[in-house]
Design a protein around this motif. Structure first.
Motif, PDB file in Angstrom:
ATOM      1  N   ALA A   1     -82.703 -48.923  51.065  1.00 34.12           N
ATOM      2  CA  ALA A   1     -82.896 -47.513  50.699  1.00 34.12           C
ATOM      3  C   ALA A   1     -83.903 -46.876  51.657  1.00 34.12           C
ATOM      4  O   ALA A   1     -84.769 -47.551  52.219  1.00 34.12           O
ATOM      5  CB  ALA A   1     -83.396 -47.404  49.259  1.00 34.12           C
ATOM      6  N   TYR A   2     -83.781 -45.591  51.827  1.00 36.00           N
ATOM      7  CA  TYR A   2     -84.716 -44.836  52.657  1.00 36.00           C
ATOM      8  C   TYR A   2     -85.107 -43.573  51.920  1.00 36.00           C
ATOM      9  O   TYR A   2     -84.394 -43.111  51.033  1.00 36.00           O
ATOM     10  CB  TYR A   2     -84.094 -44.508  54.021  1.00 36.00           C
ATOM     11  CG  TYR A   2     -82.771 -43.792  53.948  1.00 36.00           C
ATOM     12  CD1 TYR A   2     -82.711 -42.394  53.924  1.00 36.00           C
ATOM     13  CD2 TYR A   2     -81.574 -44.500  53.882  1.00 36.00           C
ATOM     14  CE1 TYR A   2     -81.502 -41.730  53.846  1.00 36.00           C
ATOM     15  CE2 TYR A   2     -80.353 -43.844  53.804  1.00 36.00           C
ATOM     16  CZ  TYR A   2     -80.323 -42.462  53.783  1.00 36.00           C
ATOM     17  OH  TYR A   2     -79.123 -41.807  53.707  1.00 36.00           O
ATOM     18  N   ARG A   3     -86.254 -43.014  52.277  1.00 35.81           N
ATOM     19  CA  ARG A   3     -86.736 -41.798  51.622  1.00 35.81           C
ATOM     20  C   ARG A   3     -85.767 -40.661  51.906  1.00 35.81           C
ATOM     21  O   ARG A   3     -85.394 -40.422  53.043  1.00 35.81           O
ATOM     22  CB  ARG A   3     -88.118 -41.419  52.144  1.00 35.81           C
ATOM     23  CG  ARG A   3     -88.681 -40.171  51.463  1.00 35.81           C
ATOM     24  CD  ARG A   3     -89.974 -39.701  52.104  1.00 35.81           C
ATOM     25  NE  ARG A   3     -90.972 -40.736  52.192  1.00 35.81           N
ATOM     26  CZ  ARG A   3     -91.922 -40.952  51.285  1.00 35.81           C
ATOM     27  NH1 ARG A   3     -91.988 -40.190  50.230  1.00 35.81           N
ATOM     28  NH2 ARG A   3     -92.786 -41.913  51.446  1.00 35.81           N
ATOM     29  N   LYS A   4     -85.349 -39.990  50.852  1.00 33.40           N
ATOM     30  CA  LYS A   4     -84.427 -38.860  50.995  1.00 33.40           C
ATOM     31  C   LYS A   4     -85.195 -37.556  50.813  1.00 33.40           C
ATOM     32  O   LYS A   4     -85.354 -36.792  51.742  1.00 33.40           O
ATOM     33  CB  LYS A   4     -83.284 -38.990  49.979  1.00 33.40           C
ATOM     34  CG  LYS A   4     -82.284 -37.881  50.024  1.00 33.40           C
ATOM     35  CD  LYS A   4     -81.548 -37.849  51.344  1.00 33.40           C
ATOM     36  CE  LYS A   4     -80.521 -36.734  51.317  1.00 33.40           C
ATOM     37  NZ  LYS A   4     -80.062 -36.360  52.605  1.00 33.40           N
ATOM     38  N   THR A   5     -85.653 -37.302  49.600  1.00 35.03           N
ATOM     39  CA  THR A   5     -86.474 -36.125  49.306  1.00 35.03           C
ATOM     40  C   THR A   5     -87.618 -36.615  48.428  1.00 35.03           C
ATOM     41  O   THR A   5     -87.659 -37.773  48.042  1.00 35.03           O
ATOM     42  CB  THR A   5     -85.665 -35.046  48.545  1.00 35.03           C
ATOM     43  OG1 THR A   5     -85.179 -35.613  47.327  1.00 35.03           O
ATOM     44  CG2 THR A   5     -84.496 -34.538  49.370  1.00 35.03           C
ATOM     45  N   ALA A   6     -88.516 -35.725  48.078  1.00 39.14           N
ATOM     46  CA  ALA A   6     -89.626 -36.108  47.209  1.00 39.14           C
ATOM     47  C   ALA A   6     -89.062 -36.667  45.904  1.00 39.14           C
ATOM     48  O   ALA A   6     -88.284 -36.006  45.229  1.00 39.14           O
ATOM     49  CB  ALA A   6     -90.531 -34.921  46.929  1.00 39.14           C
ATOM     50  N   GLY A   7     -89.409 -37.888  45.595  1.00 39.45           N
ATOM     51  CA  GLY A   7     -88.982 -38.497  44.348  1.00 39.45           C
ATOM     52  C   GLY A   7     -87.645 -39.211  44.389  1.00 39.45           C
ATOM     53  O   GLY A   7     -87.190 -39.727  43.376  1.00 39.45           O
ATOM     54  N   THR A   8     -86.983 -39.243  45.560  1.00 39.99           N
ATOM     55  CA  THR A   8     -85.702 -39.932  45.649  1.00 39.99           C
ATOM     56  C   THR A   8     -85.631 -40.821  46.881  1.00 39.99           C
ATOM     57  O   THR A   8     -86.313 -40.593  47.883  1.00 39.99           O
ATOM     58  CB  THR A   8     -84.497 -38.962  45.721  1.00 39.99           C
ATOM     59  OG1 THR A   8     -84.529 -38.260  46.955  1.00 39.99           O
ATOM     60  CG2 THR A   8     -84.488 -37.987  44.567  1.00 39.99           C
TER      61      THR A   8
ATOM     62  N   ARG B   1     -88.640 -40.484  40.436  1.00 40.50           N
ATOM     63  CA  ARG B   1     -89.597 -39.582  39.808  1.00 40.50           C
ATOM     64  C   ARG B   1     -88.826 -38.429  39.191  1.00 40.50           C
ATOM     65  O   ARG B   1     -87.874 -37.932  39.783  1.00 40.50           O
ATOM     66  CB  ARG B   1     -90.572 -39.054  40.855  1.00 40.50           C
ATOM     67  CG  ARG B   1     -91.746 -38.331  40.266  1.00 40.50           C
ATOM     68  CD  ARG B   1     -92.759 -37.876  41.322  1.00 40.50           C
ATOM     69  NE  ARG B   1     -93.031 -38.878  42.330  1.00 40.50           N
ATOM     70  CZ  ARG B   1     -93.043 -38.635  43.654  1.00 40.50           C
ATOM     71  NH1 ARG B   1     -92.803 -37.433  44.120  1.00 40.50           N
ATOM     72  NH2 ARG B   1     -93.290 -39.591  44.509  1.00 40.50           N
ATOM     73  N   LYS B   2     -89.227 -37.988  38.000  1.00 41.40           N
ATOM     74  CA  LYS B   2     -88.531 -36.876  37.343  1.00 41.40           C
ATOM     75  C   LYS B   2     -88.593 -35.637  38.224  1.00 41.40           C
ATOM     76  O   LYS B   2     -89.633 -35.343  38.819  1.00 41.40           O
ATOM     77  CB  LYS B   2     -89.174 -36.559  35.987  1.00 41.40           C
ATOM     78  CG  LYS B   2     -88.892 -37.586  34.931  1.00 41.40           C
ATOM     79  CD  LYS B   2     -89.472 -37.149  33.601  1.00 41.40           C
ATOM     80  CE  LYS B   2     -89.152 -38.176  32.536  1.00 41.40           C
ATOM     81  NZ  LYS B   2     -89.677 -37.805  31.237  1.00 41.40           N
ATOM     82  N   PRO B   3     -87.483 -34.880  38.266  1.00 41.56           N
ATOM     83  CA  PRO B   3     -87.503 -33.641  39.054  1.00 41.56           C
ATOM     84  C   PRO B   3     -88.419 -32.612  38.397  1.00 41.56           C
ATOM     85  O   PRO B   3     -88.580 -32.601  37.175  1.00 41.56           O
ATOM     86  CB  PRO B   3     -86.045 -33.174  39.048  1.00 41.56           C
ATOM     87  CG  PRO B   3     -85.424 -33.859  37.881  1.00 41.56           C
ATOM     88  CD  PRO B   3     -86.195 -35.126  37.643  1.00 41.56           C
TER      89      PRO B   3
END
Length: 157
Positions: free
Chosen positions: A64-71, A126-128
């Motif tokens: 996995a790689y960082r997509k957006t904040a929290g995902t 993380r919750k949006p």
């Protein structure tokens, strides 16, 4: 001492990250007393096979790689080297699960291929901020430890 995220970032070649991911996921199954079989060539659509209760499950390992904040996200297509270049193919019918290592959070996920989006899948850890839930793939739903019971269920059909 370096954390795993830094170690992954220091592996500049994607193939090295992929090999590290496969080893970490293989160890995760072994630590849970699940036998792991590894193909003898790198040309199979799966990276490993696990034996749970006498049933075999083909698994493709993904980083996995960082997509957006929290995902985080991972590719749901496989890339195989061929004599004339690379072949990118979907995994449907060729593997049953993706085992995903997330070096950002040091988590392992087990995602049924049937749940995965075509091309890329995002997992939210993380919750949006807007508290939106529709269309969200929650990390808690795919944590390896929580999904192992799926492997023990009889196949339908």
């Amino acid at each position: 001492m370096l954390d795993r995220t830094t170690c992954y970032e220091n592996l500049e070649q994607p193939q090295k990250r992929g090999h590290a991911t496969e080893e970490l996921l293989r160890a995760a199954f072994a630590l849970r007393d699940i036998p792991v079989l590894v193909p003898t060539s790198g040309n199979e659509p799966y990276d490993l096979v696990v034996d749970v209760g006498g049933r075999f499950h083909r698994i493709q390992c993904k980083t996995a790689y960082r997509k957006t904040a929290g995902t985080v996200a991972f590719e749901t297509v496989g890339t195989r080297r061929r004599g004339d270049g690379y072949d990118r193919a979907g995994s449907d019918g060729r593997v049953e699960y993706f085992a995903v290592y997330d070096p950002l959070n040091d988590n392992q996920y087990l995602v049924p291929v049937a749940d995965a989006a075509n091309g890329k899948m995002e997992i939210r850890f993380r919750k949006p901020e807007n508290d939106r839930r529709a269309g969200i793939n929650s990390a808690d739903d795919y944590l390896l430890e929580e999904r192992l019971d799926d492997l023990r269920q009889p196949r339908s059909g």
